[in-house]
Design a protein around this motif. Structure first.
Motif, mmCIF file in Angstrom:
data_model
loop_
_atom_site.group_PDB
_atom_site.id
_atom_site.type_symbol
_atom_site.label_atom_id
_atom_site.label_comp_id
_atom_site.label_asym_id
_atom_site.label_seq_id
_atom_site.Cartn_x
_atom_site.Cartn_y
_atom_site.Cartn_z
ATOM 1 N N UNK A 1 -2.175 -8.893 6.934
ATOM 2 C CA UNK A 1 -1.298 -7.830 6.593
ATOM 3 C C UNK A 1 -1.626 -6.564 7.722
ATOM 4 N N UNK A 2 -0.918 -5.787 7.958
ATOM 5 C CA UNK A 2 -0.868 -4.522 8.953
ATOM 6 C C UNK A 2 -1.273 -3.409 7.969
ATOM 7 N N UNK A 3 -2.257 -2.676 8.506
ATOM 8 C CA UNK A 3 -2.736 -1.415 8.005
ATOM 9 C C UNK A 3 -2.428 -0.241 8.928
ATOM 10 N N UNK A 4 -2.544 0.903 8.316
ATOM 11 C CA UNK A 4 -2.208 2.068 9.110
ATOM 12 C C UNK A 4 -3.647 2.921 9.489
ATOM 13 N N UNK A 5 -4.993 2.135 9.433
ATOM 14 C CA UNK A 5 -6.053 2.885 9.376
ATOM 15 C C UNK A 5 -6.470 3.216 10.748
ATOM 16 N N UNK A 6 -5.525 3.007 11.939
ATOM 17 C CA UNK A 6 -5.926 3.467 13.199
ATOM 18 C C UNK A 6 -5.279 4.878 13.472
ATOM 19 N N UNK A 7 -4.347 5.170 12.758
ATOM 20 C CA UNK A 7 -3.837 6.720 13.073
ATOM 21 C C UNK A 7 -3.549 7.470 11.812
ATOM 22 N N UNK A 8 -3.845 6.832 10.565
ATOM 23 C CA UNK A 8 -3.739 7.713 9.202
ATOM 24 C C UNK A 8 -5.384 8.268 8.991
ATOM 25 N N UNK A 9 -5.396 9.476 9.729
ATOM 26 C CA UNK A 9 -6.885 10.019 9.546
ATOM 27 C C UNK A 9 -7.337 10.739 8.387
ATOM 28 N N UNK A 10 -8.648 10.638 8.421
ATOM 29 C CA UNK A 10 -9.541 11.319 7.288
ATOM 30 C C UNK A 10 -9.250 11.114 5.781
ATOM 31 N N UNK A 11 -9.138 9.612 5.811
ATOM 32 C CA UNK A 11 -9.060 9.086 4.566
ATOM 33 C C UNK A 11 -9.303 7.626 4.862
ATOM 34 N N UNK A 12 -9.906 6.986 3.609
ATOM 35 C CA UNK A 12 -10.311 5.504 3.569
ATOM 36 C C UNK A 12 -9.028 4.828 3.510
ATOM 37 N N UNK A 13 -8.881 3.500 3.793
ATOM 38 C CA UNK A 13 -7.803 2.785 3.545
ATOM 39 C C UNK A 13 -8.337 1.452 3.064
ATOM 40 N N UNK A 14 -7.918 1.053 1.833
ATOM 41 C CA UNK A 14 -8.715 -0.289 1.128
ATOM 42 C C UNK A 14 -7.771 -1.299 1.911
ATOM 43 N N UNK A 15 -8.487 -2.196 2.490
ATOM 44 C CA UNK A 15 -7.761 -3.465 3.227
ATOM 45 C C UNK A 15 -8.222 -4.584 2.515
ATOM 46 N N UNK A 16 -9.120 -4.803 1.731
ATOM 47 C CA UNK A 16 -9.310 -5.987 0.738
ATOM 48 C C UNK A 16 -10.026 -5.587 -0.447
ATOM 49 N N UNK A 17 -9.733 -6.449 -1.424
ATOM 50 C CA UNK A 17 -10.196 -6.164 -2.849
ATOM 51 C C UNK A 17 -10.165 -7.385 -3.530
ATOM 52 N N UNK A 18 -10.786 -7.597 -4.912
ATOM 53 C CA UNK A 18 -10.543 -8.868 -5.741
ATOM 54 C C UNK A 18 -9.044 -9.071 -6.042
ATOM 55 N N UNK A 19 -8.818 -10.035 -6.519
ATOM 56 C CA UNK A 19 -7.374 -10.233 -6.814
ATOM 57 C C UNK A 19 -6.835 -9.268 -7.778
ATOM 58 N N UNK A 20 -7.432 -9.009 -8.841
ATOM 59 C CA UNK A 20 -6.937 -8.128 -10.054
ATOM 60 C C UNK A 20 -6.989 -6.464 -9.432
ATOM 61 N N UNK A 21 -7.482 -6.110 -8.077
ATOM 62 C CA UNK A 21 -7.457 -5.091 -7.729
ATOM 63 C C UNK A 21 -7.083 -4.927 -6.093
ATOM 64 N N UNK A 22 -6.199 -5.533 -5.680
ATOM 65 C CA UNK A 22 -5.749 -5.708 -4.281
ATOM 66 C C UNK A 22 -5.086 -4.451 -3.928
ATOM 67 N N UNK A 23 -4.294 -3.818 -5.044
ATOM 68 C CA UNK A 23 -3.406 -2.791 -4.659
ATOM 69 C C UNK A 23 -2.656 -3.352 -3.490
ATOM 70 N N UNK A 24 -2.378 -2.460 -2.383
ATOM 71 C CA UNK A 24 -1.339 -2.852 -1.290
ATOM 72 C C UNK A 24 -2.346 -3.593 -0.212
ATOM 73 N N UNK A 25 -3.366 -4.143 -0.535
ATOM 74 C CA UNK A 25 -4.254 -4.731 0.477
ATOM 75 C C UNK A 25 -4.302 -6.188 0.256
#
Length: 239
Positions: free
Chosen positions: A134-158
């Motif tokens: 999956x593509x994420x915007x962590x290169x340019x979306x500044x000053x916040x953490x972006x969740x990229x991986x989680x367990x299946x029940x809490x994967x959100x957009x990652x």
């Protein structure tokens, strides 16, 4: 709070001409009995692969594998029939489960690719192998953490893996401070400085330093340089 510092300069190092690899934890010919894993986090390899080169087809089983290209492009092929290229800003996950084979090559002949390959022990063995990216915007979306991986029940957009583990990455301006709350009781957090400098709980960290923290509910982080990027890996300490 328990902490362990892993300076970038203290990592294991292997140079093969086509591959320049640094190992935070024991891997291949690098062995340190004090650096086997951090809880469920087993491998953090920082690999630079020369143009047109790569890892031939090889097997894996019962491991959750996360690949994060930092620059360049990585070509992937596996026994499940997936073929494609992973670019900087994208993340790949594989649940090796009952077994698979794959290969990874630099997709470009004229420039290197740098990537993190990270292994996490799963919470169940011999599951059906699976792949996702999956593509994420962590290169340019500044000053916040972006969740990229989680367990299946809490994967959100990652993406998700078979473990109660959460990976987040973010790029911050100098002077930005933020807190991180541990996702699950009993988990620890391993921080890897991707670029720049940070201070975590009073400890100054530089480019590719790692810092493990456990027995805490949360940590405070400050970016000490412009465009500082950090990867946080929230993993079970017992599993």
């Amino acid at each position: 709070m328990k902490t362990t510092l892993y300076r970038a300069s203290s990592r294991g190092h292997a140079y093969h001409g086509w591959l320049d690899a640094h190992h935070t934890f024991s891997f291949a010919n690098y062995y340190d009995p004090h650096r086997i894993n951090f809880g469920a986090l087993r491998v953090i390899n920082d690999d630079i692969i020369a143009g047109g080169e790569g890892f031939g087809t090889h097997p894996h089983d019962n491991m959750e594998i996360i690949t994060i290209p930092l620059y360049g492009d990585l070509e992937h092929k596996d026994s499940m029939g997936h073929t494609g290229v992973i670019h900087a800003g994208e993340v790949q996950v594989m649940s090796a489960g009952s077994g698979l084979t794959h290969s990874e090559y630099n997709a470009n002949a004229d420039k290197p690719v740098n990537l993190f390959q990270i292994w996490v022990f799963p919470d169940k063995e011999n599951v059906e192998p699976r792949y996702d990216q999956k593509a994420f915007d962590f290169l340019h979306n500044k000053n916040q953490l972006v969740q990229i991986v989680g367990p299946k029940q809490d994967a959100a957009e990652g993406l998700w893996i078979n473990q109660n583990a959460w990976f987040s990455i973010g790029t911050f301006d100098k002077g930005q401070s933020f807190g991180y709350t541990v996702k699950k009781q009993g988990n620890g957090v391993f921080a890897m400085v991707v670029e720049g400098e940070f201070t975590i709980e009073g400890q100054k960290l530089h480019h590719r330093d790692g810092f493990g923290l456990s027995d805490t509910d949360g940590i405070k982080i400050t970016a000490d340089s412009e465009n500082a990027r950090i990867l946080l890996m929230d993993v079970p300490m017992s599993f």
